[in-house]
Design a protein around this motif. Sequence first.
Motif, mmCIF file in Angstrom:
data_model
loop_
_atom_site.group_PDB
_atom_site.id
_atom_site.type_symbol
_atom_site.label_atom_id
_atom_site.label_comp_id
_atom_site.label_asym_id
_atom_site.label_seq_id
_atom_site.Cartn_x
_atom_site.Cartn_y
_atom_site.Cartn_z
ATOM 1 N N PHE A 1 0.697 -1.249 -0.006
ATOM 2 C CA PHE A 1 0.020 0.079 -0.191
ATOM 3 C C PHE A 1 0.957 1.279 -0.082
ATOM 4 C CE2 PHE A 1 -2.416 3.423 2.337
ATOM 5 C CZ PHE A 1 -3.264 3.396 1.290
ATOM 6 N N ILE A 2 2.044 1.149 0.726
ATOM 7 C CA ILE A 2 2.636 2.503 0.736
ATOM 8 C C ILE A 2 3.324 2.635 -0.528
ATOM 9 C CG2 ILE A 2 4.957 3.382 1.648
ATOM 10 C CD1 ILE A 2 4.156 1.724 4.457
ATOM 11 N N GLU A 3 3.935 1.562 -1.431
ATOM 12 C CA GLU A 3 4.572 1.712 -2.600
ATOM 13 C C GLU A 3 3.422 2.224 -3.633
ATOM 14 O OE1 GLU A 3 6.618 -1.846 -4.171
ATOM 15 O OE2 GLU A 3 8.227 -0.386 -3.954
ATOM 16 N N SER A 4 2.247 1.962 -3.460
ATOM 17 C CA SER A 4 1.179 2.310 -4.396
ATOM 18 C C SER A 4 0.851 3.814 -4.277
ATOM 19 C CB SER A 4 -0.130 1.507 -4.132
ATOM 20 O OG SER A 4 -0.837 2.108 -2.881
ATOM 21 N N LEU A 5 0.990 4.386 -3.068
ATOM 22 C CA LEU A 5 0.995 5.791 -2.985
ATOM 23 C C LEU A 5 1.837 6.849 -3.621
ATOM 24 C CD1 LEU A 5 0.264 5.812 0.989
ATOM 25 C CD2 LEU A 5 -1.248 6.096 -0.741
ATOM 26 N N VAL A 6 2.947 6.083 -3.925
ATOM 27 C CA VAL A 6 4.017 6.918 -4.790
ATOM 28 C C VAL A 6 4.146 6.552 -6.245
ATOM 29 C CG1 VAL A 6 5.237 7.458 -2.680
ATOM 30 C CG2 VAL A 6 5.865 5.407 -4.123
ATOM 31 N N ALA A 7 3.487 5.237 -6.402
ATOM 32 C CA ALA A 7 3.571 4.685 -7.768
ATOM 33 C C ALA A 7 2.697 5.425 -8.765
ATOM 34 C CB ALA A 7 3.094 3.499 -7.864
ATOM 35 N N GLN A 8 1.864 6.286 -8.243
ATOM 36 C CA GLN A 8 0.908 7.282 -9.117
ATOM 37 C C GLN A 8 1.288 8.632 -9.125
ATOM 38 O OE1 GLN A 8 -2.828 8.044 -6.478
ATOM 39 N NE2 GLN A 8 -1.930 6.002 -5.637
ATOM 40 N N ARG A 9 2.328 8.803 -8.242
ATOM 41 C CA ARG A 9 2.811 10.405 -8.360
ATOM 42 C C ARG A 9 3.812 10.471 -9.593
ATOM 43 N NH1 ARG A 9 2.462 12.214 -2.983
ATOM 44 N NH2 ARG A 9 3.790 14.165 -3.581
ATOM 45 N N SER A 10 3.607 11.611 -10.292
ATOM 46 C CA SER A 10 4.655 11.933 -11.242
ATOM 47 C C SER A 10 5.868 12.370 -11.261
ATOM 48 C CB SER A 10 4.107 13.069 -12.251
ATOM 49 O OG SER A 10 3.699 14.115 -11.525
ATOM 50 N N ALA A 11 6.111 12.963 -9.838
ATOM 51 C CA ALA A 11 7.517 13.446 -9.376
ATOM 52 C C ALA A 11 7.384 13.636 -7.854
ATOM 53 C CB ALA A 11 7.698 14.720 -9.971
ATOM 54 N N PRO A 12 8.619 13.508 -7.084
ATOM 55 C CA PRO A 12 8.797 13.501 -5.779
ATOM 56 C C PRO A 12 8.528 14.951 -5.379
ATOM 57 C CG PRO A 12 10.688 13.054 -6.599
ATOM 58 C CD PRO A 12 9.753 13.038 -7.773
ATOM 59 N N ASP A 13 8.352 15.164 -4.235
ATOM 60 C CA ASP A 13 8.361 16.601 -3.579
ATOM 61 C C ASP A 13 9.742 17.126 -3.581
ATOM 62 O OD1 ASP A 13 5.544 17.126 -2.855
ATOM 63 O OD2 ASP A 13 5.831 15.492 -1.831
ATOM 64 N N ALA A 14 10.766 16.268 -3.211
ATOM 65 C CA ALA A 14 12.212 16.510 -3.350
ATOM 66 C C ALA A 14 12.958 15.376 -3.687
ATOM 67 C CB ALA A 14 12.618 17.023 -1.879
ATOM 68 N N GLU A 15 14.012 15.685 -4.331
ATOM 69 C CA GLU A 15 14.927 14.527 -4.730
ATOM 70 C C GLU A 15 16.320 14.973 -4.686
ATOM 71 O OE1 GLU A 15 14.023 11.942 -8.289
ATOM 72 O OE2 GLU A 15 15.862 12.905 -9.093
ATOM 73 N N VAL A 16 17.344 14.092 -4.143
ATOM 74 C CA VAL A 16 18.567 14.401 -3.866
ATOM 75 C C VAL A 16 19.524 13.033 -4.452
ATOM 76 C CG1 VAL A 16 20.404 14.759 -2.069
ATOM 77 C CG2 VAL A 16 18.184 15.821 -2.135
ATOM 78 N N ARG A 17 20.253 13.691 -5.230
ATOM 79 C CA ARG A 17 21.291 12.488 -5.741
ATOM 80 C C ARG A 17 22.743 12.491 -5.106
ATOM 81 N NH1 ARG A 17 19.836 9.952 -10.451
ATOM 82 N NH2 ARG A 17 17.537 11.082 -11.352
ATOM 83 N N THR A 18 23.305 11.454 -4.644
ATOM 84 C CA THR A 18 24.530 11.332 -3.660
ATOM 85 C C THR A 18 25.677 11.119 -4.798
ATOM 86 O OG1 THR A 18 24.213 9.210 -3.292
ATOM 87 C CG2 THR A 18 23.186 10.503 -1.833
ATOM 88 N N PRO A 19 26.911 11.604 -4.246
ATOM 89 C CA PRO A 19 27.764 11.401 -5.152
ATOM 90 C C PRO A 19 28.122 9.972 -5.206
ATOM 91 C CG PRO A 19 28.420 12.940 -3.316
ATOM 92 C CD PRO A 19 27.193 12.542 -3.095
#
Length: 421
Positions: A159-177
């Motif tokens: 269920f938790i995964e389903s909540l973000v599967a339908q989202r087009s983009a995250p509210d924040a995203e960080v890429r690490t080195p």
Amino acid sequence: MVKIYRFCAVRPTPDEAAAIAAVPYDVVTVDEARAIIQKNPSSFLRVSRPDAELPDCPPHDDRVYERARENFMALLNSHRMQKDATPALYVYRVSQNRDTFTGLCCCLDVGDYRENRIRRHEQTRYDKEEDRTRHIEAVKAHNGPVVLLYRNTENIFSFIESLVAQRSAPDAEVRTPEGGVHQIFAITDEKALDRLEQAFGAVPNLYIADGHHRAKAAVNVADRRRHAGLATDGEVSRFMGVMFAHDRVRIHGYSRLLTDLGTFTPETFMHRLGELFEIQPYDGVDGTGYNIPPKHAHPERYHLFHMYLRGRWYECTRPVDRAAAPLDALDVAVLQTHVLEGMLRITDPRGDAWLQYLGGARPVSDLERLVDAETFELAFAMQPVRVGTVLEIADANGVMPPKSTWFEPKLLSGLLVHTFD
């Protein structure tokens, strides 16, 4: 049954998240933190490791904690970090090394910790516990999430995964080195929030995977306020955690490094060790891997670790004692009892200067490099502990030896902060 709570997180604005997010305070030395801050003055390490900015101050001086508060307030006053207007739960997703880890960030009740519904498998050290207690009280915030596990029943994870599967983009995203991607998704839909709260209301226990000192410090803050006659209801009675399904995390072994062999020479050490373990040379080790796969023994029937000494790897095995208690049956416990304590007289694995640790998400080649450079005399690479074993020991109120597990994912600090007062 455990209680989870929505909260209004303090978060970087989307365009500031990459600059502010930082590694956890306890995975870097003060010198490493100082170098990161010099390179990136926006780093949240200025809040979580303010001692890096005050090299002339003792590390637990009041001024260190005051600096943490000042730096946090500066981020708020500049509006680079802002507090959400509506209480929410937050999905924290990490993608790295071809793995994806999906957790739920919420607030948890210090009462559930006191009553052992939030269970732990590791002892805290007073000095580290006191440091985080003073830090939380000074900043008036929990700025590093505690990582917890829940037994994955009733399709909670799906269920938790389903909540973000339908989202087009995250509210924040960080890429690490290192190539990792950390994403935050705020969950504000009332039906989804209600369903999550109901689902975790049926979960009997949570298990701390990482952040034992942060959790205990949060409880200390609430307890000290209560003893002082201050109000302890509301946000100060809660702390921030990110919960992952127990079967959706990864554990690595935690390596040991020794600076000295004491009274032994390499030859006499090998001879004595051979009286306790079967030792076989292990050639062809892949230095890029995080673990060394067993070659000569089945880990279900044998205790197993690998040793690097004088430029060569060895596989060391010993039959498992089927009558041993779960704690005594751990490979790290057998190594501590028979080798570190029994042979080398290292009775304090938390504080002995001869003994150092290297986190499990480091390639084997790092151990080779440290020994080859004569920084250390030898290294022990441990096999990972099963997640089920960790939960069983916590259920039995057992305490594992220090540095028994290295859990992944490791979460960044500064992407989500829980404030009180």
